[in-house]
Every structure is written in C-alpha cells, then in structure tokens.
Design an enzyme around this catalytic site. Structure first.
Site, mmCIF file in Angstrom:
data_model
loop_
_atom_site.group_PDB
_atom_site.id
_atom_site.type_symbol
_atom_site.label_atom_id
_atom_site.label_comp_id
_atom_site.label_asym_id
_atom_site.label_seq_id
_atom_site.Cartn_x
_atom_site.Cartn_y
_atom_site.Cartn_z
ATOM 1 N N GLU A 130 0.810 -1.228 0.000
ATOM 2 C CA GLU A 130 0.000 0.000 0.000
ATOM 3 C C GLU A 130 0.840 1.272 0.000
ATOM 4 O O GLU A 130 0.362 2.341 0.421
ATOM 5 C CB GLU A 130 -0.966 0.013 1.188
ATOM 6 N N GLN A 215 -12.169 -1.849 23.329
ATOM 7 C CA GLN A 215 -11.117 -2.643 22.712
ATOM 8 C C GLN A 215 -10.953 -2.315 21.198
ATOM 9 O O GLN A 215 -11.938 -2.094 20.524
ATOM 10 C CB GLN A 215 -11.456 -4.126 22.823
ATOM 11 N N HIS A 222 -3.331 2.610 16.831
ATOM 12 C CA HIS A 222 -3.701 3.383 15.658
ATOM 13 C C HIS A 222 -4.790 4.378 16.016
ATOM 14 O O HIS A 222 -5.518 4.204 16.997
ATOM 15 C CB HIS A 222 -4.172 2.466 14.515
#
Length: 289
Positions: A130, A215, A222
């Site tokens: 990517e 969670q 991130h």
C-alpha cells in the site's frame, strides 16, 4: 451478518481452499452527482407507492462511461476464527474491565496472538504494501507514524472521509500502554491529520473526529480520523471510542513514568459480542468468579 442501515452484508466462504469473508456494500452517491442522476440517469423506474404527496419507486442507474460502481467489495483472506466471530451477528453485553481484569484476562489474551496476525500492519509501515496510498510517512521508530486512507473509505465521498494513523513503534498495543512520554507522538498525529485533511481534501479541523478504540480490532496502536458527518455509529459507540484529545488530556494529568498512567489505572466499560474472545473471561471477572 447484515446491516440495512449501511446497505452491507458479510458472506463467509472459501477462496483457494482457505476460509474467506466477503463484505458487500452499496456505494454512496456523491451529493454533487445526485441532481444529474435523478434527472437523467435513471431507467426502469417502477412506482410502487402513490399516495400524494408521498411516492416510492425502484429504479436502475443508467450505465455510462463515468458511472460510479454499484458495489464496494472487501475481502478478508485467509480469515481466522477471530475474524469470523467479529463479523457474525451476535448478542452484545456491556462489561466492566478493571485494571485487575486487564491483567488477568485481557493482557494474556493479547499476548496469545501470533505476531503474524499484524503482518499486514508491518507491511504498510515498512513500505512493502500500500505504499502508493500513503499520505504521510515518518520513519522515526519512537515518534513516527504512517497516515493512510482507511479501506472503509471509497476515496471520493468527502463526508465519509476516513483515514488511519499507524504508529511505527510496536510497543503500544492499546491505550492501556500509553504514558506521558507518548504525548509528543499523539500530538504529532493530531497536527498532521488536520494538516493532511485540509491540504489534500479541503476538510477543516472542526470537521474531523480523531479517536481510538478500546477494545481495538487489532492490537497495534492506531488513530481513526473520520469526517464529522460520517454515519459510523457502530464505530463511535459509547465506551468503545475515545477522542484523541481526551486521551492526550488524561496523559497530561498522569504522573511521569515509571508510575502507571491514568489510562492504565482506569476502569473501562464497553460492549462486547458474545463471540468475542474476551467475553467469557471478562464476564467471569466482573461477576467475581
């Protein structure tokens, strides 16, 4: 699992002999293209309800060279049993995670995962996958991160803009691991996210939500950067989503290391599906078993 709200569903099958999940979703129609579409871009219009002033109809979109695709497809392959449980319709329950429950239930659960499960994240961070989609890259192992469009965004509809910042360090699994020393990293992510959204997409600071999940769906820290008009209620559920600015503030109020941060000392309440790998352990822990 299916959602009539988002017009999507998840299919379970096999691909080349391995378990696979296919996410099928109707694409969004850009607001600037809608007037021309309604005026000249429909065929086979079938009015099935007529009760002035209310009318309902079905129609097909005329195929032209510049037509948008009808469906967005995403594939998880090979899909693990964890993936299957995550995308299976299931009952949910709000559970309470104390620091003690984190130590006895959640931390061992995180440690049980093979590093291979995060290989796709490492491939992005190392530029092996990517690379052409990356909007910003900082290689610093402590304060660096990669900013990239999230796979859930079509790359076109600004009101659905969705970016993700992946930190370079592999030491932060969730907000429980954050300390005061991580404040500069989080502030840099915040600053760069605002700058990139403004420069590339013309989306201003006040039009963005920056948040983290707990969670999280995977245990490499991130940050989600999402347009404020994005209809992503499931991902913004109370208890699961925590605004990045609030996380930074909690860390600013925390004592310096090696003392545990407020985030490490907090009790979190959030909903989990009954198929989630943490469900049984946390249910037992909160009931005192």
């Amino acid at each position: 699992m299916e959602s009539t709200t988002t017009g999507s569903l998840y299919l379970l099958g096999t691909l080349h002999g391995e378990q696979a999940i296919v996410h099928v979703q109707r694409t969004a129609i850009a607001s600037d293209a809608a007037p021309a579409l309604v005026k000249n871009g429909l065929e086979n219009v079938n009015v099935f309800l007529e009760n002035r002033p209310y009318f309902s109809a079905n129609a097909l979109i005329t195929r032209t060279a510049d037509s948008l695709p009808d469906l967005a497809l995403k594939v998880i392959w090979p899909a693990t049993d964890v993936h299957v449980k995550k995308y299976t319709a299931q009952a949910r329950r709000v559970l309470r995670e104390t620091p003690a429950a984190y130590a006895s239930v959640v931390a061992p659960y995180i440690a049980s995962f093979s590093p291979d499960r995060l290989e796709w994240v490492y491939a992005i961070l190392e530029g092996r996958k990517e690379a052409d989609r990356v909007l910003f890259r900082d290689e610093d192992p402590a304060t660096g991160f990669v900013l990239t469009p999230d796979l859930k965004w079509d790359g076109e509809t600004l009101s659905a803009l969705y970016l993700t910042a992946l930190v370079q360090t592999r030491e932060i699994r969730s907000i429980r691991d954050l300390t005061r020393e991580h404040i500069p990293l989080l502030c840099r992510i915040e600053e760069q996210a605002y700058a990139t959204a403004a420069e590339r997409y013309g989306v201003e600071k006040g039009q963005l939500r920056l948040f983290v999940h707990y969670q999280p769906s995977y245990y490499h820290f991130h940050v989600h950067i999402v347009h404020v008009h994005h209809e992503i209620m499931a991902g913004m559920a109370v208890g699961q989503a925590h605004m990045l600015a609030d996380v930074i503030n909690w860390l600013e109020l925390s004592p310096p290391s090696p003392a545990p941060s407020l985030l490490a000392q907090m009790t979190f309440n959030y909903a989990l599906g009954t198929e989630h790998g943490l469900y049984a352990g946390l249910l037992a822990a909160q009931d005192g078993k």
